[in-house]
Design a protein around this motif. Structure first.
Motif, PDB file in Angstrom:
ATOM      1  N   LEU A  49       0.830  -1.201   0.000  1.00  0.00           N
ATOM      2  CA  LEU A  49       0.000   0.000   0.000  1.00  0.00           C
ATOM      3  C   LEU A  49       0.868   1.256   0.000  1.00  0.00           C
ATOM      4  N   GLN A  50       1.931   1.227   0.771  1.00  0.00           N
ATOM      5  CA  GLN A  50       2.839   2.380   0.805  1.00  0.00           C
ATOM      6  C   GLN A  50       3.509   2.595  -0.545  1.00  0.00           C
ATOM      7  N   TYR A  51       3.962   1.507  -1.177  1.00  0.00           N
ATOM      8  CA  TYR A  51       4.597   1.624  -2.484  1.00  0.00           C
ATOM      9  C   TYR A  51       3.601   2.125  -3.527  1.00  0.00           C
ATOM     10  N   SER A  52       2.368   1.653  -3.422  1.00  0.00           N
ATOM     11  CA  SER A  52       1.334   2.084  -4.349  1.00  0.00           C
ATOM     12  C   SER A  52       1.038   3.576  -4.181  1.00  0.00           C
ATOM     13  N   PHE A  53       0.980   4.032  -2.935  1.00  0.00           N
ATOM     14  CA  PHE A  53       0.756   5.455  -2.698  1.00  0.00           C
ATOM     15  C   PHE A  53       1.927   6.269  -3.225  1.00  0.00           C
ATOM     16  N   SER A  54       3.116   5.730  -3.108  1.00  0.00           N
ATOM     17  CA  SER A  54       4.301   6.392  -3.639  1.00  0.00           C
ATOM     18  C   SER A  54       4.183   6.536  -5.165  1.00  0.00           C
ATOM     19  N   ASP A  55       3.637   5.510  -5.822  1.00  0.00           N
ATOM     20  CA  ASP A  55       3.399   5.591  -7.265  1.00  0.00           C
ATOM     21  C   ASP A  55       2.421   6.706  -7.597  1.00  0.00           C
ATOM     22  N   ILE A  56       1.385   6.849  -6.784  1.00  0.00           N
ATOM     23  CA  ILE A  56       0.417   7.925  -7.004  1.00  0.00           C
ATOM     24  C   ILE A  56       1.109   9.281  -6.898  1.00  0.00           C
ATOM     25  N   LYS A  57       1.949   9.439  -5.876  1.00  0.00           N
ATOM     26  CA  LYS A  57       2.660  10.707  -5.713  1.00  0.00           C
ATOM     27  C   LYS A  57       3.564  10.979  -6.910  1.00  0.00           C
ATOM     28  N   THR A  58       4.271   9.949  -7.362  1.00  0.00           N
ATOM     29  CA  THR A  58       5.169  10.107  -8.509  1.00  0.00           C
ATOM     30  C   THR A  58       4.380  10.467  -9.762  1.00  0.00           C
ATOM     31  N   ASN A  59       3.276   9.762  -9.991  1.00  0.00           N
ATOM     32  CA  ASN A  59       2.468  10.038 -11.172  1.00  0.00           C
ATOM     33  C   ASN A  59       1.807  11.413 -11.097  1.00  0.00           C
ATOM     34  N   THR A  60       1.481  11.870  -9.902  1.00  0.00           N
ATOM     35  CA  THR A  60       0.925  13.208  -9.736  1.00  0.00           C
ATOM     36  C   THR A  60       1.968  14.263 -10.089  1.00  0.00           C
ATOM     37  N   GLN A  61       3.195  14.037  -9.648  1.00  0.00           N
ATOM     38  CA  GLN A  61       4.264  14.977  -9.979  1.00  0.00           C
ATOM     39  C   GLN A  61       4.536  14.987 -11.481  1.00  0.00           C
ATOM     40  N   LYS A  62       4.494  13.795 -12.096  1.00  0.00           N
ATOM     41  CA  LYS A  62       4.679  13.724 -13.550  1.00  0.00           C
ATOM     42  C   LYS A  62       3.584  14.501 -14.264  1.00  0.00           C
ATOM     43  N   LEU A  63       2.353  14.347 -13.761  1.00  0.00           N
ATOM     44  CA  LEU A  63       1.218  15.026 -14.384  1.00  0.00           C
ATOM     45  C   LEU A  63       1.400  16.540 -14.339  1.00  0.00           C
ATOM     46  N   LEU A  64       1.907  17.020 -13.223  1.00  0.00           N
ATOM     47  CA  LEU A  64       2.071  18.468 -13.075  1.00  0.00           C
ATOM     48  C   LEU A  64       3.237  19.027 -13.882  1.00  0.00           C
ATOM     49  N   THR A  65       4.191  18.177 -14.248  1.00  0.00           N
ATOM     50  CA  THR A  65       5.378  18.667 -14.955  1.00  0.00           C
ATOM     51  C   THR A  65       5.488  18.165 -16.391  1.00  0.00           C
ATOM     52  N   SER A  66       4.618  17.248 -16.778  1.00  0.00           N
ATOM     53  CA  SER A  66       4.745  16.614 -18.088  1.00  0.00           C
ATOM     54  C   SER A  66       3.939  17.358 -19.147  1.00  0.00           C
ATOM     55  N   GLY A  67       4.419  17.256 -20.384  1.00  0.00           N
ATOM     56  CA  GLY A  67       3.671  17.800 -21.508  1.00  0.00           C
ATOM     57  C   GLY A  67       2.696  16.790 -22.084  1.00  0.00           C
ATOM     58  N   TYR A  68       2.826  15.520 -21.677  1.00  0.00           N
ATOM     59  CA  TYR A  68       1.957  14.456 -22.176  1.00  0.00           C
ATOM     60  C   TYR A  68       0.848  14.191 -21.161  1.00  0.00           C
ATOM     61  N   LEU A  69      -0.103  15.090 -21.106  1.00  0.00           N
ATOM     62  CA  LEU A  69      -1.122  15.026 -20.064  1.00  0.00           C
ATOM     63  C   LEU A  69      -1.998  13.780 -20.167  1.00  0.00           C
ATOM     64  N   LYS A  70      -2.385  13.398 -21.365  1.00  0.00           N
ATOM     65  CA  LYS A  70      -3.307  12.269 -21.520  1.00  0.00           C
ATOM     66  C   LYS A  70      -2.668  10.966 -21.033  1.00  0.00           C
ATOM     67  N   GLU A  71      -1.428  10.717 -21.444  1.00  0.00           N
ATOM     68  CA  GLU A  71      -0.730   9.497 -21.018  1.00  0.00           C
ATOM     69  C   GLU A  71      -0.465   9.505 -19.512  1.00  0.00           C
ATOM     70  N   THR A  72      -0.009  10.637 -19.010  1.00  0.00           N
ATOM     71  CA  THR A  72       0.320  10.742 -17.590  1.00  0.00           C
ATOM     72  C   THR A  72      -0.924  10.620 -16.729  1.00  0.00           C
ATOM     73  N   LEU A  73      -2.037  11.188 -17.201  1.00  0.00           N
ATOM     74  CA  LEU A  73      -3.291  11.060 -16.465  1.00  0.00           C
ATOM     75  C   LEU A  73      -3.749   9.602 -16.435  1.00  0.00           C
TER      76      LEU A  73
END
Length: 117
Positions: A49-73
C-alpha cells in the motif's frame, strides 16, 4: 505411589504423558503460526500500500510537470485503481483491529480531483 507400579505401568503413563504433551505443543504451535501469519499479511499489504501510494505521488508529480497530459493522467488513474484495490484488501485485514484509514484516502482523492480539474 510409584513404588507400587510396575515398569510397564510407568512406561504406559509416560507414553500417555508424551502423547498429551505432543498434542498440546502442536496446538500452541498452530496458534502461534496463525497469529504470525496474520501479522505477516498485514505487513505485506501495508508495505504494498505504501509503495502504491508512492506511485500515485510520482504520477501526480509527472502530471504536473509533463507535456503528455493524456498518457500521464492514464498512469495516474491506473495507480489510483491499484491503490484503492489494495486499500480495500488492507481494510478487510485490519477490520478486526478497529483501524480505518478511509478518511485519509478521502482527503487524498479530494486533492486528486483538484489536480484533474
Amino acid at each position: 505411589m510409584l513404588k507400587n507400579l510396575t515398569i510397564t505401568q510407568i512406561a504406559k503413563i509416560a507414553f500417555v504423558f508424551l502423547i498429551i504433551s505432543f498434542f498440546i505443543s502442536t496446538i500452541v504451535f498452530y496458534l502461534l503460526y496463525s497469529s504470525l501469519e496474520k501479522v505477516n499479511d498485514k505487513i505485506l499489504v501495508s508495505k504494498t500500500l505504501q509503495y502504491s501510494f508512492s506511485d500515485i505521488k510520482t504520477n501526480t508529480q509527472k502530471l504536473l510537470t509533463s507535456g503528455y497530459l493524456k498518457e500521464t493522467l492514464g498512469e495516474l488513474n491506473k495507480s489510483v485503481v491499484v491503490y484503492e484495490t489494495l486499500l480495500d484488501k488492507f481494510n478487510l485485514i485490519i477490520k478486526e483491529d478497529n483501524i480505518n484509514i478511509a478518511s485519509d484516502w478521502y482527503i487524498c482523492m479530494k486533492e486528486l480531483k483538484n489536480i484533474n480539474k
